[in-house]
Design a protein around this motif. Sequence first.
Motif, PDB file in Angstrom:
ATOM      1  N   MET A   1       0.826  -1.214   0.000  1.00 16.99           N
ATOM      2  CA  MET A   1       0.000   0.000   0.000  1.00 16.99           C
ATOM      3  C   MET A   1       0.860   1.266   0.000  1.00 16.99           C
ATOM      4  O   MET A   1       0.470   2.289  -0.564  1.00 16.99           O
ATOM      5  N   LEU A   2       2.045   1.165   0.620  1.00 22.09           N
ATOM      6  CA  LEU A   2       2.933   2.327   0.693  1.00 22.09           C
ATOM      7  C   LEU A   2       3.854   2.428  -0.527  1.00 22.09           C
ATOM      8  O   LEU A   2       4.618   3.402  -0.631  1.00 22.09           O
ATOM      9  N   HIS A   3       3.794   1.420  -1.391  1.00 22.10           N
ATOM     10  CA  HIS A   3       4.660   1.405  -2.580  1.00 22.10           C
ATOM     11  C   HIS A   3       6.128   1.443  -2.190  1.00 22.10           C
ATOM     12  O   HIS A   3       6.968   1.991  -2.906  1.00 22.10           O
ATOM     13  N   ALA A   4       6.453   0.856  -1.041  1.00 17.45           N
ATOM     14  CA  ALA A   4       7.846   0.848  -0.595  1.00 17.45           C
ATOM     15  C   ALA A   4       8.036  -0.304   0.373  1.00 17.45           C
ATOM     16  O   ALA A   4       7.126  -0.675   1.126  1.00 17.45           O
ATOM     17  N   ASN A   5       9.219  -0.831   0.394  1.00 20.79           N
ATOM     18  CA  ASN A   5       9.544  -1.947   1.270  1.00 20.79           C
ATOM     19  C   ASN A   5      10.064  -1.368   2.586  1.00 20.79           C
ATOM     20  O   ASN A   5      11.272  -1.301   2.830  1.00 20.79           O
ATOM     21  N   ILE A   6       9.118  -0.959   3.440  1.00 16.43           N
ATOM     22  CA  ILE A   6       9.480  -0.235   4.666  1.00 16.43           C
ATOM     23  C   ILE A   6       9.560  -1.175   5.856  1.00 16.43           C
ATOM     24  O   ILE A   6      10.559  -1.201   6.581  1.00 16.43           O
ATOM     25  N   LEU A   7       8.519  -1.964   6.100  1.00 14.55           N
ATOM     26  CA  LEU A   7       8.455  -2.826   7.273  1.00 14.55           C
ATOM     27  C   LEU A   7       9.164  -4.145   7.003  1.00 14.55           C
ATOM     28  O   LEU A   7       9.197  -4.640   5.865  1.00 14.55           O
TER      29      LEU A   7
END
Length: 730
Positions: free
Chosen positions: A93-99
Amino acid sequence: MRTMTTSPLELFVQAKNDIGKMVSEVEEYVVDCMSFLIELPKEKGIVTETQVKALNQYKIQIHGIREVLARDNMKVAFFGRTSNGKSTVINAMLHANILPSGIGHTTNCFCQVVGTDSEEAFLLTEESKEKHSVESVSQLAHALCHERLSEKALVEIHWPKKKCPLLRHEVVLVDSPGIDVSTNTDEWIDRHCLDADVFVLVNNSESILMVTEKNFFHKVSSKLSRPNIFILNNRWDAAALDPRSAEVHQQHMEHNRKFLVEELGICNREEADNRIFFVSAKEALYARLQEQGGLPPHTGAIELEGFANRYFEFQDFEKAFAECLSTSAVKTKFEQHVVRGKSIITDIASEMGKIQERAHHEKSKLMMQRQELVSKLDYVSHQLKLITSDEKDQICHTVEDVERKVSMALNEEIRRLHQLVEEFTADFLPNHIVITAYKRNLNAHLDKGLGSNMRARLSDAIASIVDSAKTTMTNRIKELLPEEKQHLVIARRQDHFEMFYRLNCDNLCEDFKEDIEFRFSLGLAALMHRFLGNKQASRLTIFGHSEPVPRPVLLTPGTPSNEFLPPSSDWAFAAKFLTAAVSGQGITGIVAFTTIVGLKLGWKILAAIGSVYGGIYLYERLTYTNKAKERRFKKQYVAHATKKLRLIVDLTSANCSHQVQQELSGKFARLAHLVDDHMDEMREGASQQEAQIKDLDKILESSRIHRNSANYWFNLFSIFERKYLQIDES
């Protein structure tokens, strides 16, 4: 692939901006109302201390609402069993590999992703406000890390808004540890779920919902009224190779629908169908990373059969999620604020109405009091003019009466002046020094005696007249004064009026010249005064005359002189000769007169008469002592003083009447001054009441403006409800 148009999440942002601006302005309005109440006079009872305290509480509440609104955002909480892909869904959903994500138990604590205006991402923990590098999240939140945080801890990841469209719309995403690894889920709900707008249950499509997941959301449903729950059946890409995937899909739908509709009772079947999705979060993440150039093209993870449908399903989830989140967040975040704001505004309008009503009542009362005061002032002023006119006339009549009484009394005393003079006793000698002292003492005795007699005659009568006049004017003036000032009239009463009679006999008798030389009572001069009168005798004196004695007119030659002579008579001749003798000078006339009388009457008779005459003369001469001289002095003094006193009768009576006039005029002036002071106080009171009425007009106007403003803000809150909360009060 499909791309989303304008996000429905913008509704929340717009609503937050609108209500934030509105609440901020309402806070200024409440502060203004508070200042208005503080400035109101407490003694008039227009505002009460309770109202001031209540408005102060409203101010605190509005300020608290504004602070809460500044922190409000759309919060989404993701829950599920371990390794169901919660973190992967958030990353997609964030369009990024954050978590941190991967197989096994990865997320060990709560991770909250929020947007930041900063261009650099950073991380915060609950224990410290120190910013950490976002790369440290894999150490702090990963279950495999030795330095990991506890499962109930919270890590905030601040990600730049410009890198993620979702975070630009005030969205906060919360990732949780697996609900199957801890039994302390109640504390999780209390700390991280009560303010969530949407819950996303991430389930593994390879199995159905477990009891652990159901129990957790039963607890959520018991603490929150109708929570918004989405069910994501993740890893649906595993069904791509299963020939019975359709049956599995239907099975999951039935179980999920039953859980939402029948077990939780939070929606109906149609709504439940729009909250159940079959996706592959990993495929969606890889596809978006590839779109952004984060992965090389043709990655095997997104080349499985049905990828496009699963990706469209994920986008449908995001769209439904955004619509539900925005609508739910607006309602849950703002509805209570709007309700509370309307309640506060209604209460303020009510308080302003009470103030307006009290101010209007106080104004009406003041206007009536002022009208009564002005009417009373006009009445007192008119009555004072009438009393002043009447008292002037009365004083004039009293003065005239006193003047008449004094004049009559003084004339009576003048007629009895000889008695007063006879009462004076002192040594009398025919000596200039003694006579001078005698006259001075006699003048003082006359002054004292006349004053004493006048007081005895008039004091009681005049004092009674004056006191009666004073009593009359006092009683009339007393009626014009209020009861609390009437004692001043009594306190100003003076003693019994005393008249002062200033005759000043020293000055009156200053020109008195006594004549105490011996004068024979049968002397020729005395006889002439007695028989001829003072005026005629003054012309003929023994020692001289003021008019020439008539002489016969000289006859012309040849005229007989006997034509002008009187008839021949001895007594006529004697009378003429006597006149000539008396008019003559010296002893010659007396000798001639005696000779003629002797020739006519005879010398014996003449001698006898002369003896008697001489005896009388000798007796009078011997008895003319100092007492006789004193009696002659007093007689002359009485005559002189009588003459002088008669000249000042009018002056003395006028002086006495002037004393009465001054006494009465002064008394009335002092009484009238009390009324004037009372009238000045009434005028001052009327002026103060007029000023108070003007102040009340300002209060009425201000309270009316504040009340109308309250209605204006109430309408704005109602417009917000209709626009954003779909509440139609009609």
